[in-house]
Design an enzyme around this catalytic site. Structure first.
Site, PDB file in Angstrom:
ATOM      1  N   HIS A 226       0.844  -1.205   0.000  1.00 46.52           N
ATOM      2  CA  HIS A 226       0.000   0.000   0.000  1.00 46.52           C
ATOM      3  C   HIS A 226       0.878   1.253   0.000  1.00 46.52           C
ATOM      4  O   HIS A 226       0.560   2.242  -0.666  1.00 46.52           O
ATOM      5  CB  HIS A 226      -0.903   0.031   1.230  1.00 46.52           C
ATOM      6  CG  HIS A 226      -1.915  -1.077   1.286  1.00 46.52           C
ATOM      7  ND1 HIS A 226      -1.803  -2.145   2.133  1.00 46.52           N
ATOM      8  CD2 HIS A 226      -3.052  -1.280   0.579  1.00 46.52           C
ATOM      9  CE1 HIS A 226      -2.827  -2.962   1.958  1.00 46.52           C
ATOM     10  NE2 HIS A 226      -3.598  -2.467   1.023  1.00 46.52           N
TER      11      HIS A 226
ATOM     12  N   MET B 194       3.132  -9.063  -1.149  1.00 46.14           N
ATOM     13  CA  MET B 194       2.605  -8.520   0.111  1.00 46.14           C
ATOM     14  C   MET B 194       1.090  -8.493   0.054  1.00 46.14           C
ATOM     15  O   MET B 194       0.502  -8.125  -0.967  1.00 46.14           O
ATOM     16  CB  MET B 194       3.159  -7.136   0.343  1.00 46.14           C
ATOM     17  CG  MET B 194       4.637  -7.181   0.572  1.00 46.14           C
ATOM     18  SD  MET B 194       5.186  -5.895   1.648  1.00 46.14           S
ATOM     19  CE  MET B 194       6.929  -6.295   1.706  1.00 46.14           C
TER      20      MET B 194
END
Ligand code: PAF
Length: 281
Positions: A37, A184
């Site tokens: 992110h 991830m």
């Protein structure tokens, strides 16, 4: 860093930013943020003056029996990461306001949503496109950034934005990986230490596909079988799908040509993980 909860407050702020000539970059998330992110936020930062990150665990994109209740949440940590990475505004709408009583409207992209994750998670993409359409009308960004890890989601959203003339550019940013190649994901938290080691096999399978293509293999079933063999050596792996599709229509291919997406979804214990690579032939 400003935190905004009401949708109307977000819309007013977005209007004021646009009126003052600011370019808004947007990163929609479901929270429990990680380096992937952070990378999306940095991509947004590079191409805009004002970066807005939303945090909303969207009930509409979870099917019955999926992990909506268990989905990891840690707002304090998320806010710290967003602040440290350069986010300017965090939009945190409530489920009550996003889905008020009587809510009856949804956005559905046909075709692209049928295969891959759409086949094993019915209704998932309808939930995603509906919430992203709502978030875009709240945040009014010039640019919205999505991760390549969720390749099907990114293409579906890009199609929705085009089809509905939504006034936002969709940017797809590269997948961020752990040192062993595992993409991830907030759901990696579900993995036990043994499953975490075996989950590295996901990327090994994708690398194997790339190597086979580089060595001249063009038959998708042969590549898929080798990937299946590799993953089957990991006792905790339960393959949901291994597919090779074209990047335009996401239709399975037998013989590889052009630009192809090699996509996998595998369960390791409680975690259903997805990953992909794009190969150009
Ligand atoms: O990728 C996600 O985290 C979600 O699907 C999204 C785009 C934030 C919509 O809820």
């Amino acid at each position: 860093m400003q935190i905004i909860h009401p949708i109307s407050g977000m819309q007013r702020t977005a209007d004021a930013l646009r009126a003052s000539g600011r370019r808004i970059g947007f990163v929609p998330t479901m929270g429990y943020l990680h380096e992937g992110h952070a990378s999306l936020i940095r991509h947004a930062r590079k191409q805009s003056n004002e970066v807005i990150v939303s945090i909303f665990v969207n009930p509409a994109q979870f099917g019955p029996g999926e992990d909506y209740q268990a989905y990891p949440r840690d707002l304090d940590r998320d806010l710290r990461l967003i602040r440290e990475t350069g986010g300017d505004i965090v939009f945190i709408p409530s489920a009550e306001e996003m889905y008020p009583p009587g809510f009856a409207t949804s956005v559905h992209v046909e075709g692209l949503t049928e295969g891959l994750c759409g086949a094993s998670r019915p209704g998932h993409f309808r939930g995603v496109t509906t919430v992203v359409a709502k978030l875009l009308t709240a945040v009014k960004p010039h640019l919205a950034v999505f991760g390549q890890k969720d390749a099907q989601q990114a293409l579906v959203i890009r199609r929705m934005v085009r089809d509905l003339n939504l006034d936002a550019e969709v940017l797809i940013a590269p997948t961020v990986r752990e040192p062993d190649g595992l993409a991830m994901s907030s759901r990696n938290i579900y993995l036990s230490p043994e499953e975490r080691i075996e989950a590295g096999g996901l990327y090994q399978a994708l690398r194997l596909a790339r190597k086979m293509v580089q060595a001249g293999e063009r038959e998708a079933p042969k590549i898929i079988q080798k990937m299946r063999d590799l993953l089957s050596e990991r006792p905790s792996a339960r393959i949901d799908y291994i597919s090779i599709v074209d990047t335009q229509g996401l239709k399975p291919m037998d013989r590889l040509t052009g630009e192809v997406l090699v996509a996998v979804a595998v369960r390791f214990g409680r975690a259903r993980l997805i990953d992909n690579v794009i190969l150009n032939l």
